[in-house]
Design an enzyme around this catalytic site. Structure first.
Site, PDB file in Angstrom:
ATOM      1  N   ASN A  31       0.863  -1.247   0.300  1.00 24.31           N
ATOM      2  CA  ASN A  31      -0.165  -0.222  -0.062  1.00 24.31           C
ATOM      3  C   ASN A  31       0.778   1.026  -0.047  1.00 24.31           C
ATOM      4  OD1 ASN A  31      -1.764   1.741   0.232  1.00 24.31           O
ATOM      5  ND2 ASN A  31      -2.535   0.988   2.114  1.00 24.31           N
ATOM      6  N   HIS A  49     -10.145   1.169   4.754  1.00 23.88           N
ATOM      7  CA  HIS A  49      -9.068   1.315   4.995  1.00 23.88           C
ATOM      8  C   HIS A  49      -8.975   2.338   6.496  1.00 23.88           C
ATOM      9  CE1 HIS A  49      -4.912   2.990   6.368  1.00 23.88           C
ATOM     10  NE2 HIS A  49      -4.341   1.482   5.086  1.00 23.88           N
ATOM     11  N   GLU A  51      -6.387  -5.199  10.484  1.00 24.34           N
ATOM     12  CA  GLU A  51      -5.209  -3.521  10.870  1.00 24.34           C
ATOM     13  C   GLU A  51      -6.020  -3.276  11.706  1.00 24.34           C
ATOM     14  OE1 GLU A  51      -2.467  -2.308   6.813  1.00 24.34           O
ATOM     15  OE2 GLU A  51      -4.863  -1.439   6.760  1.00 24.34           O
ATOM     16  N   GLY A  73       2.711  -0.745   4.217  1.00 26.75           N
ATOM     17  CA  GLY A  73       2.705  -0.001   4.094  1.00 26.75           C
ATOM     18  C   GLY A  73       3.931   0.721   4.465  1.00 26.75           C
TER      19      GLY A  73
END
Ligand code: PGA
Length: 260
Positions: free
Chosen positions: A7, A94, A166, A233
């Site tokens: 990401n 997200h 997450e 990330g």
């Protein structure tokens, strides 16, 4: 199989995205067991990346999708446009979009339906805040996020469904839950998904972990069978860390073959 999703958020421009995608392609070239690798650049890089990676060993992912199929929605990009741009996977819900944008559970549900209508693969992101965790609310938060996002969602019986667990407090913080805790949470998520989709098999749910994944912890996460992959990330934009995470997935896949 293991899945690794990068990401890139709003961190890389077109030139940097192309360079990192090229380096990733070179890194996996000729390797025996390549994980499913999904690169999620910003919209502006789709055009260049499509030419480079689609139909190779990498997949193109989007960081978001509109909840609407088309129309007067300034700034939105719909599922059909993503498909046309070579995108196969879409991150939906997200936490940064839940907090900084207007992604409610209801909107997330519509986004999933939009993606599925264009045969894109949604990756639904869920996770609790630190406060919710400390107050013993993790389970109820995950249940609510999954149930409301998946209401009215119809899945094809022969397809997989992706969820990324997450924890909000682990994103970009350098902190993660213990591997055992992540495994337990993945089992819980699998149970909740089975309640929602009772005709599915457990292994049709691909559950990824995201939140401060790096080259130091990737192997210990990926070797767990409950953890089907990772969503990365910050470490995904650092070439050395990124390739080392891919390497961890390849080692796990090599070992799995030896065991079989
Ligand atoms: P991080 O981000 O790896 O930097 O924690 C993960 C994510 O936001 O998906």
């Amino acid at each position: 199989m293991k899945t690794i999703v990068a990401n890139w958020k709003m961190q890389l421009g077109i030139r940097e995205s192309v360079a990192l995608a090229k380096a990733t392609l070179l890194y996996v070239r000729g390797k025996k067991h390549i994980p499913e690798i999904v690169l999620c650049p910003s919209f502006v890089s789709f055009h260049d990346l499509k030419k480079m990676i689609v139909n190779k060993s990498l997949h193109l992912g989007s960081q978001d999708v509109s909840s609407k199929p088309n129309g007067m929605f300034t700034g939105d990009v719909c599922a059909k446009m993503l498909k046309e741009s070579g995108v196969s996977h879409v991150l939906i819900g997200h936490s940064e979009r839940r907090v900084f944008s207007t992604d409610t559970n209801e909107k997330i549900s519509l986004k999933i339906q939009s993606a599925l209508e264009e045969s894109l693969i949604p990756i639904l992101c869920v996770g609790e805040t630190k406060e919710e965790r400390l107050n013993g609310k993790m389970e109820i938060v995950l249940k609510t996020q999954l149930r409301s996002a998946l209401q009215n969602v119809v899945l094809k019986k022969d397809k997989s469904f992706y969820v990324a667990y997450e924890p909000v407090w682990a994103i970009g913080s350098g902190e993660t839950p213990l591997v055992d805790e992540i495994v337990k949470t993945h089992m819980l998520i699998r149970e909740i998904l089975l309640e929602i989709f009772p005709l599915f098999q457990k292994d049709q749910f691909i559950i990824l972990y995201g939140g401060s994944v790096n080259d130091q912890n990737a192997y210990s996460l990926l070797r767990e069978s409950e953890i089907n992959g990772v969503l990365v990330g910050s470490a995904s934009v650092k070439l050395h860390q990124w390739t080392s995470i891919i390497d961890s997935a390849m080692s796990v896949l090599d070992q799995q073959e030896e065991i079989i």
